[in-house]
Design a protein around this motif. Structure first.
Motif, short mmCIF file in Angstrom:
data_model
loop_
_atom_site.label_atom_id
_atom_site.label_comp_id
_atom_site.label_asym_id
_atom_site.label_seq_id
_atom_site.Cartn_x
_atom_site.Cartn_y
_atom_site.Cartn_z
N HIS A 1 0.86 -1.18 0.00
CA HIS A 1 0.00 0.00 0.00
C HIS A 1 0.89 1.23 0.00
N TYR A 2 0.73 2.08 -1.01
CA TYR A 2 1.63 3.23 -1.15
C TYR A 2 0.99 4.53 -0.70
N GLY A 3 -0.26 4.46 -0.27
CA GLY A 3 -0.95 5.70 0.07
C GLY A 3 -1.06 5.91 1.56
N LEU A 4 -1.73 7.00 1.88
CA LEU A 4 -2.06 7.31 3.25
C LEU A 4 -3.58 7.41 3.25
N ASP A 5 -4.22 6.59 4.08
CA ASP A 5 -5.69 6.56 4.12
C ASP A 5 -6.22 7.41 5.26
N PHE A 6 -7.19 8.26 4.91
CA PHE A 6 -7.86 9.08 5.91
C PHE A 6 -9.30 8.58 6.02
N ALA A 7 -9.73 8.31 7.24
CA ALA A 7 -11.12 7.91 7.45
C ALA A 7 -11.99 9.16 7.31
N ALA A 8 -13.08 9.05 6.55
CA ALA A 8 -14.00 10.18 6.39
C ALA A 8 -15.31 9.67 5.81
N ASP A 9 -16.37 10.37 6.13
CA ASP A 9 -17.68 9.99 5.58
C ASP A 9 -17.76 10.35 4.11
N GLU A 10 -18.59 9.61 3.42
CA GLU A 10 -18.92 9.90 2.03
C GLU A 10 -19.35 11.37 1.95
N GLY A 11 -18.81 12.10 0.99
CA GLY A 11 -19.23 13.50 0.79
C GLY A 11 -18.38 14.53 1.52
N THR A 12 -17.46 14.09 2.36
CA THR A 12 -16.57 15.04 3.06
C THR A 12 -15.72 15.80 2.04
#
Ligand code: ZN
Length: 265
Positions: free
Chosen positions: A164-175
């Motif tokens: 995995h080469y990315g950085l994942d941010f948790a967020a709701d759909e539509g943020t």
């Protein structure tokens, strides 16, 4: 006397070129160099662009083990710098019980994937004279947590996959998503097989950022964007396991760790 003069000449003509680096020589890291204006710079024998005021940029790949060789050349005065690369340990992430088509794509999409990989690959080859990479990046989403980091190895249903080469941010759909840095849009696609709604920005000298799984995209290819501009919204498009934002940082085809420019730890 003659000998002394010759020696003196030798020292004067071989004075050390000034160079400094911002960033660490660690796997995945982003490094900015600054040298004297008009200096030719090679990273591992490959010439890189330098700005009028002597800035250049490069990065170190996830698995790079060998030293980085930086060669500077100003008016025939050549200087070689060798830097050791520190290794990192990456997480191993196991995900089991995934539907098989999510682990191995069906054959009928192979052509599509190939085409889309080329689109992304081409956007990463842009080598413009922009120098936005010198500025500080900002986090693309406010009040969020990191749910995925750079370099982790994914084992899906027991099969080792691409890291995995990315950085994942948790967020709701539509943020709303903000641009991390000024740049030019070099790719704006609403529906790529893996990455769904995808944006790529050029920040100069081969540095690009990529945003994926977006629900909506508010910008167009070729458009110039300011840092902090709302460029779209969080989604779960493409092969995503739920709504989140995955951002990436590249130096040409070398994938770098976005955390090394975001200072979020
Ligand atoms: Zn991700």
């Amino acid at each position: 006397m003659k000998k002394i003069l010759i020696l003196l000449f030798f020292f004067l003509s071989n004075n050390v070129l000034a160079v400094e680096f911002h960033g660490k020589f660690i796997q995945g890291h982003f490094i900015i160099g600054k040298t004297e204006s008009g200096t030719k710079v090679l990273i591992d024998k490959k010439e890189v662009r330098t700005s009028d005021d002597g800035y250049f940029v490069f990065g170190i790949g996830r698995d790079r083990k060998y030293d980085v060789v930086i060669t500077l050349n100003k008016d025939g005065n050549k200087q070689k710098i060798v830097k050791k690369v520190l290794k990192r340990k990456y997480d191993i992430q196991r995900i089991d019980g995934l539907p098989e088509e999510q682990v191995t794509p069906p054959e009928e999409v192979y052509e599509r994937i190939k085409k889309e990989n080329k689109l992304i690959g081409d956007a990463k080859t842009v080598n413009s004279n922009l120098t936005y990479f010198k500025n500080k990046f900002i986090v693309p989403i406010k009040n969020t947590i990191i749910t995925g980091v750079y370099g982790s190895q994914r084992i899906l249903n027991g099969e080792p996959k691409w890291p995995h080469y990315g950085l994942d941010f948790a967020a709701d759909e539509g943020t709303k998503i903000k641009a991390m840095l000024d740049g030019t849009v070099t790719l704006a696609e609403s529906d790529l097989y893996y990455t769904g709604g995808t944006l790529i920005f050029d920040h100069g000298h081969g540095i690009s950022t990529l945003y994926m799984h977006m629900q909506k995209i508010f910008v167009k290819k070729g458009q110039k964007i300011k840092q902090g501009d709302i460029i779209g919204t969080v989604g779960s498009t493409g092969r995503a396991t739920g709504a989140h934002l995955d951002v990436r940082l590249n130096w040409f085809q070398t994938r770098l760790d976005p955390e090394t420019v975001l200072n979020i730890k």
